[in-house]
Design a protein around this motif. Structure first.
Motif, PDB file in Angstrom:
ATOM      1  N   LYS A 196      -1.160   1.434  -2.486  1.00  0.00           N
ATOM      2  CA  LYS A 196       0.055   1.626  -1.831  1.00  0.00           C
ATOM      3  C   LYS A 196       0.230   1.217  -0.372  1.00  0.00           C
ATOM      4  O   LYS A 196       1.006   1.577   0.471  1.00  0.00           O
ATOM      5  N   HIS A 197      -0.577   0.098  -0.077  1.00  0.00           N
ATOM      6  CA  HIS A 197      -0.737  -0.590   1.515  1.00  0.00           C
ATOM      7  C   HIS A 197       0.641  -1.182   1.681  1.00  0.00           C
ATOM      8  O   HIS A 197       1.189  -0.826   2.751  1.00  0.00           O
ATOM      9  N   ASP A 198       1.381  -1.826   0.778  1.00  0.00           N
ATOM     10  CA  ASP A 198       2.588  -2.276   1.145  1.00  0.00           C
ATOM     11  C   ASP A 198       3.562  -1.249   1.572  1.00  0.00           C
ATOM     12  O   ASP A 198       4.379  -1.362   2.533  1.00  0.00           O
ATOM     13  N   GLU A 199       3.690  -0.301   0.713  1.00  0.00           N
ATOM     14  CA  GLU A 199       4.514   0.888   0.918  1.00  0.00           C
ATOM     15  C   GLU A 199       4.243   1.488   2.498  1.00  0.00           C
ATOM     16  O   GLU A 199       5.039   1.933   3.228  1.00  0.00           O
ATOM     17  N   PHE A 200       2.943   1.703   2.557  1.00  0.00           N
ATOM     18  CA  PHE A 200       2.440   2.190   3.863  1.00  0.00           C
ATOM     19  C   PHE A 200       2.770   1.337   4.898  1.00  0.00           C
ATOM     20  O   PHE A 200       3.518   2.112   6.243  1.00  0.00           O
ATOM     21  N   LEU A 201       2.617   0.051   5.135  1.00  0.00           N
ATOM     22  CA  LEU A 201       3.057  -0.839   6.255  1.00  0.00           C
ATOM     23  C   LEU A 201       4.780  -0.891   6.307  1.00  0.00           C
ATOM     24  O   LEU A 201       4.979  -1.030   7.631  1.00  0.00           O
ATOM     25  N   THR A 202       5.285  -0.649   5.061  1.00  0.00           N
ATOM     26  CA  THR A 202       6.771  -0.746   5.434  1.00  0.00           C
ATOM     27  C   THR A 202       7.059   0.385   6.412  1.00  0.00           C
ATOM     28  O   THR A 202       8.333   0.409   7.074  1.00  0.00           O
ATOM     29  N   ILE A 203       6.784   1.564   5.956  1.00  0.00           N
ATOM     30  CA  ILE A 203       7.226   2.878   6.800  1.00  0.00           C
ATOM     31  C   ILE A 203       6.727   2.885   8.097  1.00  0.00           C
ATOM     32  O   ILE A 203       7.430   3.060   8.961  1.00  0.00           O
ATOM     33  N   THR A 204       5.527   2.265   8.286  1.00  0.00           N
ATOM     34  CA  THR A 204       4.869   2.363   9.617  1.00  0.00           C
ATOM     35  C   THR A 204       5.361   1.340  10.804  1.00  0.00           C
ATOM     36  O   THR A 204       5.275   1.523  12.064  1.00  0.00           O
ATOM     37  N   ARG A 205       5.862   0.016  10.004  1.00  0.00           N
ATOM     38  CA  ARG A 205       6.506  -0.747  10.884  1.00  0.00           C
ATOM     39  C   ARG A 205       8.044  -0.571  11.052  1.00  0.00           C
ATOM     40  O   ARG A 205       8.692  -1.345  12.132  1.00  0.00           O
ATOM     41  N   CYS A 206       8.771   0.344  10.480  1.00  0.00           N
ATOM     42  CA  CYS A 206      10.016   0.549  10.718  1.00  0.00           C
ATOM     43  C   CYS A 206      10.264   1.302  12.042  1.00  0.00           C
ATOM     44  O   CYS A 206       9.669   2.040  12.562  1.00  0.00           O
ATOM     45  N   ARG A 207      11.612   0.507  12.681  1.00  0.00           N
ATOM     46  CA  ARG A 207      11.593   0.843  14.163  1.00  0.00           C
ATOM     47  C   ARG A 207      12.614   2.244  14.072  1.00  0.00           C
ATOM     48  O   ARG A 207      12.408   3.036  15.005  1.00  0.00           O
ATOM     49  N   MET A 209      -3.765   9.450   6.815  1.00  0.00           N
ATOM     50  CA  MET A 209      -4.351   9.857   5.582  1.00  0.00           C
ATOM     51  C   MET A 209      -3.395  10.820   4.818  1.00  0.00           C
ATOM     52  O   MET A 209      -3.125  10.616   3.604  1.00  0.00           O
ATOM     53  N   THR A 210      -2.411  11.660   5.504  1.00  0.00           N
ATOM     54  CA  THR A 210      -1.545  12.498   5.065  1.00  0.00           C
ATOM     55  C   THR A 210      -0.534  11.610   4.343  1.00  0.00           C
ATOM     56  O   THR A 210      -0.068  11.555   3.009  1.00  0.00           O
ATOM     57  N   CYS A 211      -0.019  10.348   4.934  1.00  0.00           N
ATOM     58  CA  CYS A 211       0.785   9.457   4.490  1.00  0.00           C
ATOM     59  C   CYS A 211       0.315   8.731   2.986  1.00  0.00           C
ATOM     60  O   CYS A 211       0.889   8.713   2.356  1.00  0.00           O
ATOM     61  N   ILE A 212      -0.766   8.161   3.349  1.00  0.00           N
ATOM     62  CA  ILE A 212      -1.316   7.243   2.207  1.00  0.00           C
ATOM     63  C   ILE A 212      -1.479   8.068   1.009  1.00  0.00           C
ATOM     64  O   ILE A 212      -1.403   7.722  -0.281  1.00  0.00           O
ATOM     65  N   LEU A 213      -2.050   9.482   1.247  1.00  0.00           N
ATOM     66  CA  LEU A 213      -2.417  10.160   0.058  1.00  0.00           C
ATOM     67  C   LEU A 213      -1.026  10.610  -0.523  1.00  0.00           C
ATOM     68  O   LEU A 213      -0.995  10.590  -1.891  1.00  0.00           O
ATOM     69  N   ALA A 214      -0.101  10.932   0.035  1.00  0.00           N
ATOM     70  CA  ALA A 214       1.225  11.136  -0.566  1.00  0.00           C
ATOM     71  C   ALA A 214       1.942   9.873  -1.182  1.00  0.00           C
ATOM     72  O   ALA A 214       2.431  10.258  -2.530  1.00  0.00           O
ATOM     73  N   LEU A 215       1.811   8.865  -0.780  1.00  0.00           N
ATOM     74  CA  LEU A 215       2.320   7.658  -1.273  1.00  0.00           C
ATOM     75  C   LEU A 215       1.468   7.554  -2.791  1.00  0.00           C
ATOM     76  O   LEU A 215       2.098   6.890  -3.656  1.00  0.00           O
ATOM     77  N   GLU A 216       0.072   7.760  -2.558  1.00  0.00           N
ATOM     78  CA  GLU A 216      -0.455   7.387  -3.947  1.00  0.00           C
ATOM     79  C   GLU A 216      -0.647   8.750  -5.247  1.00  0.00           C
ATOM     80  O   GLU A 216      -0.623   8.160  -6.025  1.00  0.00           O
ATOM     81  N   LEU A 217      -0.100   9.803  -4.597  1.00  0.00           N
ATOM     82  CA  LEU A 217      -0.009  10.793  -5.392  1.00  0.00           C
ATOM     83  C   LEU A 217       1.401  11.407  -5.866  1.00  0.00           C
ATOM     84  O   LEU A 217       1.454  11.796  -6.790  1.00  0.00           O
ATOM     85  N   GLY A 218       2.328  10.969  -5.063  1.00  0.00           N
ATOM     86  CA  GLY A 218       3.767  11.611  -5.329  1.00  0.00           C
ATOM     87  C   GLY A 218       4.710  10.350  -5.590  1.00  0.00           C
ATOM     88  O   GLY A 218       4.228   9.373  -5.722  1.00  0.00           O
ATOM     89  N   ASN A 219       5.856  10.867  -5.966  1.00  0.00           N
ATOM     90  CA  ASN A 219       7.109  10.292  -6.290  1.00  0.00           C
ATOM     91  C   ASN A 219       7.846  10.251  -4.926  1.00  0.00           C
ATOM     92  O   ASN A 219       8.387  11.386  -4.911  1.00  0.00           O
ATOM     93  N   PRO A 220       8.110   9.023  -4.428  1.00  0.00           N
ATOM     94  CA  PRO A 220       9.014   9.145  -3.110  1.00  0.00           C
ATOM     95  C   PRO A 220      10.284   9.500  -3.389  1.00  0.00           C
ATOM     96  O   PRO A 220      11.052   9.975  -2.416  1.00  0.00           O
TER      97      PRO A 220
END
Length: 410
Positions: free
Chosen positions: A205-216, A78-89
């Motif tokens: 921001k689901h694509d950005e979420f998956l990009t982060i969590t899939r990264c090795r 939840m922390t991650c998806i909320l930051a992606l939706e509300l913040g500028n990376p």
């Protein structure tokens, strides 16, 4: 008055009887049993667990899935998806004294250093750094307290009623509310699955979420280039199977080992969540539970097509001039309402007809007559609204005179 009836879809289509709902009484519909009671019990280590259809969000299997428990670092989903939706990376976040003082596991950036939000999100989700979670919360909302309020609002928005966030990193926490009631940081296996479903399927921001969590692995430096950090993904499932889509591990002394993940075989996608899956030295128990749940889903659930014909329906008309019946049609009269559903061999969707048993004249074309609710188990999967097809005048003086005239002439 309204009557309720049900119709069943088969592998093709079914035509409901036109006057099935006539009468003043309703046919009671037997509701499906709760997931925990209706499904065979798997031998799982987890105190609570859920297997969900990742496409529809329907729970396919549950073990004590509505019991509130601490969820450790799965909180960071939840922390991650909320930051992606509300913040500028690309914004830089300053590490506060509070963030730097968080317990291990931590990034270890010194107080005052500045790190991009994007980099902190990789630190958060790959290494599960507690200080990164606090730095993200303070950057987005100014304080941890305000950020967790936003986490709770987001949880409520996506349908979670038993989830409480008190920290952005998932450390065990509790507090008293204004009434003196003790509130604990926690969720249920069912709602944790719902949160991950939102992150991977529904969030903008689901694509950005998956990009982060899939990264090795991922490396980055602070704004001055003084310190460089390297992160490795601790979601070992990514290396165990190519069918792993995403996931987040977690552990605290109060929560035990926790896990949330999505897996897909290319056609079917499943979300599974585990809470309280053992304590040290049983760190690998979660992989056993993952295998059991995923195998259960793949062995028992397959996509099938179902269809209901949306017929023209006849309803008695009271006080109508020149007619005793009126016809009702759906938005797509004569067409089939089709569903592509992930089901077990014993599951079939049903159509629940909730229609008025009698209409009082006058009636105008387009007046709503009732609704058909399509259900699969406890879940509503669609609706069709039925409206009157034509006008129907009420009898009055002119109608009575016309009837008398017709009687004497003919």
């Amino acid at each position: 008055m309204a009557g309720i009836s049900i119709g069943f879809a088969v592998w093709g289509s079914v035509c409901p009887e036109q006057d099935l709902w006539q009468g003043t009484e309703s046919i009671a519909i037997e509701s499906s049993r709760p997931v925990s009671e209706a499904k065979p019990q798997l031998s799982l280590h987890s105190l609570s667990a859920v297997l969900m259809d990742a496409d529809s969000g329907r729970i396919l299997y549950g073990k004590d899935e509505h019991q509130v428990r601490p969820m450790a670092s799965t909180t960071k989903i939840m922390t991650c998806i909320l930051a992606l939706e509300l913040g500028n990376p690309e914004d830089f976040c300053e590490i506060s004294e509070k963030a730097a003082g968080q317990p291990r596991v931590k990034l270890g950036a010194p107080t005052g250093s500045r790190i991009r939000l994007k980099d902190l999100l990789y630190s958060l989700m790959l290494e599960s750094h507690n200080d990164s979670a606090v730095a993200i919360a303070e950057h987005i909302s100014g304080s941890v307290e305000v950020f967790t309020e936003k986490m709770n609002r987001k949880a409520q928005d996506i349908g979670c009623v038993d989830t409480t966030f008190l920290t952005p990193n998932g450390l065990d926490a509790e507090k008293q509310n204004a009434d003196g009631e003790v509130i604990r940081h926690g969720t249920t296996a069912a709602e944790l699955a719902k949160i991950l479903h939102y992150c991977t399927k529904m969030s903008p921001k689901h694509d950005e979420f998956l990009t982060i969590t899939r990264c090795r692995s991922y490396s980055f430096s602070d704004s001055e280039g003084y310190n460089t950090y390297s992160c490795q993904n601790h979601n070992a499932l990514l290396d165990m199977t190519q069918e792993a889509v995403t996931g987040k591990t977690g552990f605290t002394g109060g929560a035990g080992y926790c896990y949330a993940a999505e897996l897909s075989d290319g056609e079917r996608s499943f979300i599974l969540t585990l809470l309280g899956c053992g304590w040290p030295p049983h760190k690998t128990w979660k992989w056993e539970d993952v295998q059991k749940l995923y195998s259960y889903g793949k062995q028992n659930y397959f996509y099938c097509d179902f269809a209901f014909e949306e017929n023209r329906l006849r309803i008695p008309l009271l006080g109508g001039a020149y007619k005793d019946w009126i016809y009702a049609v759906s938005e797509s009269p004569g067409q089939k309402r089709s569903f592509h559903l992930l089901v077990s061999e014993t599951e079939r969707p049903v159509a629940e007809y909730d229609m008025k048993t009698i209409l009082d004249a006058p009636v105008k074309a387009g007046d709503e007559v009732g609704v058909v609710r399509y259900r699969l188990g406890q879940e509503e999967i669609g609706q069709s609204h039925y409206c009157s097809e034509e006008d129907a005048a009420a009898w009055g003086l002119s109608y009575c005179l016309q009837r008398i005239l017709d009687f004497w002439i003919f």
